[in-house]
Design an enzyme around this catalytic site. Sequence first.
Site, PDB file in Angstrom:
ATOM      1  N   ASP A  25       1.026  -1.339  -0.156  1.00 49.49           N
ATOM      2  CA  ASP A  25      -0.329  -0.244  -0.148  1.00 49.49           C
ATOM      3  C   ASP A  25       1.503   1.252  -0.412  1.00 49.49           C
ATOM      4  O   ASP A  25       2.119   1.484   0.689  1.00 49.49           O
ATOM      5  CB  ASP A  25      -1.288  -0.278   1.382  1.00 49.49           C
ATOM      6  CG  ASP A  25      -1.789   1.010   1.634  1.00 49.49           C
ATOM      7  OD1 ASP A  25      -1.909   1.460   0.542  1.00 49.49           O
ATOM      8  OD2 ASP A  25      -2.198   1.387   2.513  1.00 49.49           O
ATOM      9  N   ASP A  29      -4.239   3.728   2.424  1.00 50.36           N
ATOM     10  CA  ASP A  29      -5.838   3.384   3.162  1.00 50.36           C
ATOM     11  C   ASP A  29      -5.936   1.317   3.416  1.00 50.36           C
ATOM     12  O   ASP A  29      -7.486   0.574   3.439  1.00 50.36           O
ATOM     13  CB  ASP A  29      -6.626   3.439   1.571  1.00 50.36           C
ATOM     14  CG  ASP A  29      -6.438   2.735   0.920  1.00 50.36           C
ATOM     15  OD1 ASP A  29      -4.901   2.284   0.413  1.00 50.36           O
ATOM     16  OD2 ASP A  29      -7.013   2.934  -0.498  1.00 50.36           O
ATOM     17  N   ASP A  33      -1.863  -1.107  -3.928  1.00 52.84           N
ATOM     18  CA  ASP A  33      -1.986  -0.664  -5.300  1.00 52.84           C
ATOM     19  C   ASP A  33      -1.165  -0.177  -5.734  1.00 52.84           C
ATOM     20  O   ASP A  33       0.120  -0.982  -5.758  1.00 52.84           O
ATOM     21  CB  ASP A  33      -2.324   1.245  -4.532  1.00 52.84           C
ATOM     22  CG  ASP A  33      -1.402   1.628  -4.279  1.00 52.84           C
ATOM     23  OD1 ASP A  33       0.002   1.246  -3.929  1.00 52.84           O
ATOM     24  OD2 ASP A  33      -1.428   2.524  -3.180  1.00 52.84           O
ATOM     25  N   ASP A 102      -4.524  -9.995 -16.063  1.00 52.19           N
ATOM     26  CA  ASP A 102      -4.810 -10.961 -15.949  1.00 52.19           C
ATOM     27  C   ASP A 102      -6.689 -10.692 -16.050  1.00 52.19           C
ATOM     28  O   ASP A 102      -7.208  -9.165 -16.301  1.00 52.19           O
ATOM     29  CB  ASP A 102      -5.045 -11.322 -13.924  1.00 52.19           C
ATOM     30  CG  ASP A 102      -5.781 -13.166 -13.528  1.00 52.19           C
ATOM     31  OD1 ASP A 102      -6.376 -13.599 -14.616  1.00 52.19           O
ATOM     32  OD2 ASP A 102      -5.365 -12.899 -12.630  1.00 52.19           O
ATOM     33  N   ASP A 203      -7.592 -16.147 -16.975  1.00 56.82           N
ATOM     34  CA  ASP A 203      -9.065 -16.861 -16.007  1.00 56.82           C
ATOM     35  C   ASP A 203      -9.670 -18.373 -16.636  1.00 56.82           C
ATOM     36  O   ASP A 203     -10.684 -17.250 -17.723  1.00 56.82           O
ATOM     37  CB  ASP A 203      -9.767 -15.819 -15.180  1.00 56.82           C
ATOM     38  CG  ASP A 203     -10.322 -16.058 -14.168  1.00 56.82           C
ATOM     39  OD1 ASP A 203      -9.284 -16.733 -13.478  1.00 56.82           O
ATOM     40  OD2 ASP A 203     -11.195 -16.265 -13.975  1.00 56.82           O
ATOM     41  N   GLU A 245      -5.154 -20.059 -17.415  1.00 63.20           N
ATOM     42  CA  GLU A 245      -5.433 -21.252 -16.220  1.00 63.20           C
ATOM     43  C   GLU A 245      -6.748 -22.424 -16.505  1.00 63.20           C
ATOM     44  O   GLU A 245      -8.380 -21.400 -16.722  1.00 63.20           O
ATOM     45  CB  GLU A 245      -6.472 -19.918 -15.474  1.00 63.20           C
ATOM     46  CG  GLU A 245      -6.207 -21.017 -13.831  1.00 63.20           C
ATOM     47  CD  GLU A 245      -7.666 -20.417 -13.588  1.00 63.20           C
ATOM     48  OE1 GLU A 245      -7.301 -20.774 -12.091  1.00 63.20           O
ATOM     49  OE2 GLU A 245      -8.688 -19.529 -13.276  1.00 63.20           O
ATOM     50  N   HIS A 319      -3.069 -16.924  -5.732  1.00 57.94           N
ATOM     51  CA  HIS A 319      -3.515 -16.852  -4.892  1.00 57.94           C
ATOM     52  C   HIS A 319      -5.410 -17.062  -4.271  1.00 57.94           C
ATOM     53  O   HIS A 319      -6.403 -16.833  -3.362  1.00 57.94           O
ATOM     54  CB  HIS A 319      -4.031 -15.328  -5.337  1.00 57.94           C
ATOM     55  CG  HIS A 319      -5.141 -15.566  -6.564  1.00 57.94           C
ATOM     56  ND1 HIS A 319      -4.375 -16.368  -7.608  1.00 57.94           N
ATOM     57  CD2 HIS A 319      -6.227 -15.429  -6.816  1.00 57.94           C
ATOM     58  CE1 HIS A 319      -5.333 -16.576  -8.442  1.00 57.94           C
ATOM     59  NE2 HIS A 319      -6.613 -15.345  -8.350  1.00 57.94           N
ATOM     60  N   ASP A 320      -5.221 -18.642  -4.863  1.00 58.33           N
ATOM     61  CA  ASP A 320      -6.363 -19.777  -4.947  1.00 58.33           C
ATOM     62  C   ASP A 320      -5.903 -20.725  -3.998  1.00 58.33           C
ATOM     63  O   ASP A 320      -6.396 -21.192  -3.507  1.00 58.33           O
ATOM     64  CB  ASP A 320      -7.064 -19.704  -6.185  1.00 58.33           C
ATOM     65  CG  ASP A 320      -7.807 -19.023  -6.678  1.00 58.33           C
ATOM     66  OD1 ASP A 320      -8.623 -17.873  -5.996  1.00 58.33           O
ATOM     67  OD2 ASP A 320      -7.553 -19.156  -7.681  1.00 58.33           O
TER      68      ASP A 320
HETATM   69  C1  GLC Z   1     -10.469 -18.059 -11.126  1.00 59.88           C
HETATM   70  C2  GLC Z   1      -9.412 -16.935 -10.368  1.00 59.88           C
HETATM   71  C3  GLC Z   1     -10.339 -16.900  -8.546  1.00 59.88           C
HETATM   72  C4  GLC Z   1     -11.266 -16.394  -9.102  1.00 59.88           C
HETATM   73  C5  GLC Z   1     -12.134 -17.778 -10.124  1.00 59.88           C
HETATM   74  C6  GLC Z   1     -13.402 -16.896 -10.881  1.00 59.88           C
HETATM   75  O1  GLC Z   1     -10.059 -19.266 -10.929  1.00 59.88           O
HETATM   76  O2  GLC Z   1      -8.041 -17.784 -10.232  1.00 59.88           O
HETATM   77  O3  GLC Z   1      -9.687 -15.986  -7.908  1.00 59.88           O
HETATM   78  O4  GLC Z   1     -12.750 -16.973  -7.800  1.00 59.88           O
HETATM   79  O5  GLC Z   1     -11.848 -17.666 -11.635  1.00 59.88           O
HETATM   80  O6  GLC Z   1     -12.879 -15.372 -11.539  1.00 59.88           O
END
Ligand code: GLC
Length: 546
Positions: A25, A29, A33, A102, A203, A245, A319-320
Site C-alpha cells: 500500500d 488506506d 496499489d 489477468d 482466468d 488457467e 492466490h487460490d
Molecule cells: C479463477 C481465479 C479465482 C476466481 C475465479 C473466478 O479461478 O483464480 O480467484 O475466484 O477464477 O473468476
Amino acid sequence: MKEMKKQPWWKNAVVYQIYPKSFQDSGGDGIGDIQGIISRLDYLADLGIDAVWISPMYCSPQDDNGYDISDYQDIDPMFGTLADMEELIAEAKKRNIRIIMDLVLNHTSDEHRWFLEAKKGKDNPYHDYYVWRDGVAGEFPNDMKATFGGPAWEWVPELKQYYFHQFSVKQPDLNWENPRVRREIYDMILWWMDKGVGGFRLDVIDQIAKEPDKKITNNGPRLHEFLQEMSRETFQKGDLITVGEAWGANTENAKLYSDPDGSEFSMVFQFEHMVMDQQPGKEKWDLAPLPFVKMKQCMAKWQTELHGTGWNSLFLDNHDLPRIVSRWGDDKNYRKESAKMLAAVLHGMQGTPYIYQGEELGMTNVKFADITHYKDIETLNLYQERLEKGYSREEVMESIYAKSRDNARTPMQWSKEANAGFTTGKPWIEVNPNYVEINAEEERRDPDSVFAFYRRLTHLRKEYPVFVEGRFDLLMEEDEQIFAYTRTSENEEMLVCANFTGEPAECGLIGTWKDAQMLIHNYDGDVSETLRPYEACIILRRKKEN
Ligand code: GLC
C-alpha cells in the site's frame, strides 16, 4: 546442418505473481496499489524474475476481489489510475520485467455496462451477451451449482428469465457463442497490447464454451475453436507470454492449449497435482493426507507427456491455494528447510516457474480466531453452508485453516515494522502475526534465507540450458520419502533429489553422482546417502565429450 530453433523468451523466464490488494500500500488506506508495486520493482528485479502477473486491477465492485470486472479498460480507483498503470509498465520495462495482465473472460461483474444493458429487455442489443433461460420463479432450469455455493441460476423477475453464473451471482457468465461478444473482447485485448503489456493470464479459460443445457462447463465442444480465433485475432500479433488457467485440463488437451505452433497460448496452468490432498470425489475442504507417490507420478506424467509437445506452468502456490510450506512442508520445525526443498523440486522441472508473493520468503498459512476475520467469498459461503448442513464449527474452521484462499491473501511481509511494512493504515485483511520473524528485510540480509535460495534458483535457470530443455525421468518412483528425478539434455545431466519428510531418508543414488557439481543445496556440508529432514539438492554433470 540442423538449424537450432530459437526458443521463445518465456521458456527460461520466471514469473512472479502479485495479488495487488495485499502486496504494498502506498496511500495508507490499507489496500495495496499500483504505486506500491512500482516502489517494489527493485526488489523483484533483485529476485531475478522476468515477468509479473498481477491479479485483476480493473474497475470492480470487488465481490470476488477483482475477478468480477465492471470495466475492462480502466483501473479501479482503489489501485490507482490508468496513468499509474502506464507508469508501471514503463518502470518495469526499464528493469527488463514484463507485466502480465489477468484477463477474466468467462464472466463480467453484474455491474458491467453490458450486463446493466442486458437486463433492460430481451431485445436489448446486449441481452445476448450473457446466458439466459426462460422460466418461472423458483424452478431453476436445471440443478447446476455455482462454484461459490448455491444454484448456478439467478432469477430476474423483470425479464422472467434466469441468467447463468458459474461463480457468484455477481459474476454473470458471458455468452461466447455470440460473435459480437468475442469481437469486443478481442478489441479490448488489442487495446492493452497497444499499451505495452507483456502478456496475459486467462482466468478459468476452459469454462468459456459452456453448454448449460447439457450441463457442460469445462472443455465445451467449441472451446479450442474460440481459443484459436482469439489467439489469431490478438496474441499472435505480438511477442507475448500467454497462460491459460484450466482446472479441467488433462495432458491431451494441454497439448492443444500450449501447442508449440502458438495457435492458442504459450502455456497451460493446470491443477492436477494441487487437488490430491482431498478425499476422492469430494470437495477441497474434505481434507486427506497427500498421497505422495501418486503426486510424484502425476507430476512426472505432465513432465513426460508435454516434453516437446506443449509447455506447462510450474507452481505450488497462488492466490487460490493455501501456502505450500504449511501444506506439504513443515512450517513449525523445518520451515526454512522445507520451503527450500519444495522450491528445488519445482524449479528443477521443465516448464515456466511461478513464484507467488511471499512464497520466496516461506510465508505460512494463517489461523484467524474466528470467521469474522476472513474476507474471501468462497470461505464465507462455505462456512455458512457447512454449518447449515450440521458440521461442527471446529470441523469447518479446520478446513478453513488448511484450505482457505485467505491463507495466501494476508499482506506481504516486508519488514518487522507495524503491519509488516505493508501499510501505514489498517490493512483490509489482518497481517499474519509471524511477520516479526518472517519478512523480506530480514531475509534479504541473510545469505541462508529462503529468499536467497529462490534468487539462486531463478539465476540457475538462466545459466544452465538443461533446466529448460532437459528430458525428465522420475527415479525411485515408489519411494515414500524421496522425490528424485533427472533432467537430461545433449550436453548436461542434472539430478534433483529431495527428502519430502521430517525423518532421515536413504537415497543410494547420491553415491553414483559423487564427482558432480553441486548447484544448490539447502543444508551446509556435503550431501550423503542419508538425506536429513527435508534435505534437497540439485547436482549437475557435463556429459563426456565424444
Ligand atoms: C479463477 C481465479 C479465482 C476466481 C475465479 C473466478 O479461478 O483464480 O480467484 O475466484 O477464477 O473468476
